[in-house]
Design an enzyme around this catalytic site. Sequence first.
Site, PDB file in Angstrom:
ATOM      1  N   ASP A  20      11.430  -5.700  -1.877  1.00  0.00           N
ATOM      2  CA  ASP A  20      10.084  -5.223  -1.546  1.00  0.00           C
ATOM      3  C   ASP A  20      10.070  -4.849  -0.070  1.00  0.00           C
ATOM      4  OD1 ASP A  20       7.417  -4.756  -1.238  1.00  0.00           O
ATOM      5  OD2 ASP A  20       6.730  -6.723  -1.902  1.00  0.00           O
ATOM      6  N   ASP A 115       8.059   1.612  -2.690  1.00  0.00           N
ATOM      7  CA  ASP A 115       8.598   0.615  -1.759  1.00  0.00           C
ATOM      8  C   ASP A 115       9.193  -0.615  -2.457  1.00  0.00           C
ATOM      9  OD1 ASP A 115       6.225  -0.434  -2.664  1.00  0.00           O
ATOM     10  OD2 ASP A 115       5.443  -0.971  -0.697  1.00  0.00           O
ATOM     11  N   GLU A 116       9.539  -0.489  -3.749  1.00  0.00           N
ATOM     12  CA  GLU A 116      10.106  -1.611  -4.482  1.00  0.00           C
ATOM     13  C   GLU A 116      11.286  -1.152  -5.337  1.00  0.00           C
ATOM     14  OE1 GLU A 116       6.582  -4.755  -5.316  1.00  0.00           O
ATOM     15  OE2 GLU A 116       6.373  -2.853  -6.378  1.00  0.00           O
TER      16      GLU A 116
END
Length: 410
Positions: A20, A115-116
Amino acid sequence: MTISSYEVLVMGPFRTLYLDMNSFFASVEQQLDPTIRGRPVAITAMENEKGCCVAASYEAKAFGIKTGTSVPDARRLCPGIVFLPSRHRLYVRYNLRVAAVLDRFAELERIRSVDEFQLGLSGEATTLPGARDLVTSLKAAVAAEVGACLRFSAGIGPNHLLAKIAGKLEKPDGCQWLGPENMPDRIAHLALDDLPGISRKMRARLEAAGITTMTRLCQLDPRHARAIWRSVEGERFVRALQGEHIPLLDTQRGGYGNSKVLAPEFRRPQEAYMVSRWLIEKATARLRRDGRTAARFTLQLAPMGAATIAGSIKCAPSQDTLTFMRINRGLWRAAWPKIRHMKLAMIGVNLTEVEMLSNRSGDLLRPLRPGELSRAERASKAADFINARFGAGTISLGLNQPHPGFFERG
């Protein structure tokens, strides 16, 4: 990262590593502009005082600024904050750069969001020491090859759910693990709706069933969970929480849509209507790109200070832009007496009842063979080709009003 002899003996096998990125949007901007590194930064969706923050750097978060904080409130909480407009395309490019680095070290199973990332573990990395060594290598590689401002928190687990929860436990730049050996004690302090996939509504449903703590949830009979969720997803969720290897299911796309929170200059119905035409062009282009048709069009209008107005019309399966433009115009005409003197906060268009073009039956009256494009659909596809080659908007099917926002910038 120190590892006890107990952990070496009992940890594993781990299957999933979840990464993350920390304050990703703000970190990308800080990477590109050294003058704002170490300073509070907020990313905004709209470039005016009426907007809100869609992301914040950790320096800004220290002042209490978070996603959803209004620009005036953020300025009051932190007078020296730097506001920057969102540039989503830029962040997607950085996402792909990070993904390329990760994929060299381990199997990149899924890009879960901008964003993961979800990676599959194998070999030595299925042990806790091996997984932690992998995380150390990944952090160093991302910093060296993408940027030192780009950091992430890592979660290690036997499945995607526990790995994702673990990744949220230590921020920023942390690394935690979850498994049967430390569950449920390690997450007993969390609220039920702190877990991904549990909304406030689901939390209320769980509490009504007597499940009020994380420990009770983790000990729940999966068959009971199915009844509470009213879906097999409840059983899958609890089994994953208990450490079973429950793979993610591939989802089928149910529709193509766009919605837009309107900037002040586009809130009159006349301007909003032109924006809706632009949204239809974008949605139908994606429909054609995927080789699909839609048989229902829905329009949503949200007047300021009034209830949302929605209309929906079923049609023959199509991927033709002008077909949906005509339906859109009819729905606007129906709504016009209610909205003509109002301002609209949001509009949305949605194409549903989707199927593959190849599955569409023929039409003897047109005539059209099964899976064959109509003349209008061929024209729309030709416009797509020209726009892809010479730039979006080179050809438009009639007048429209582009309204670039969060997902079109950068």
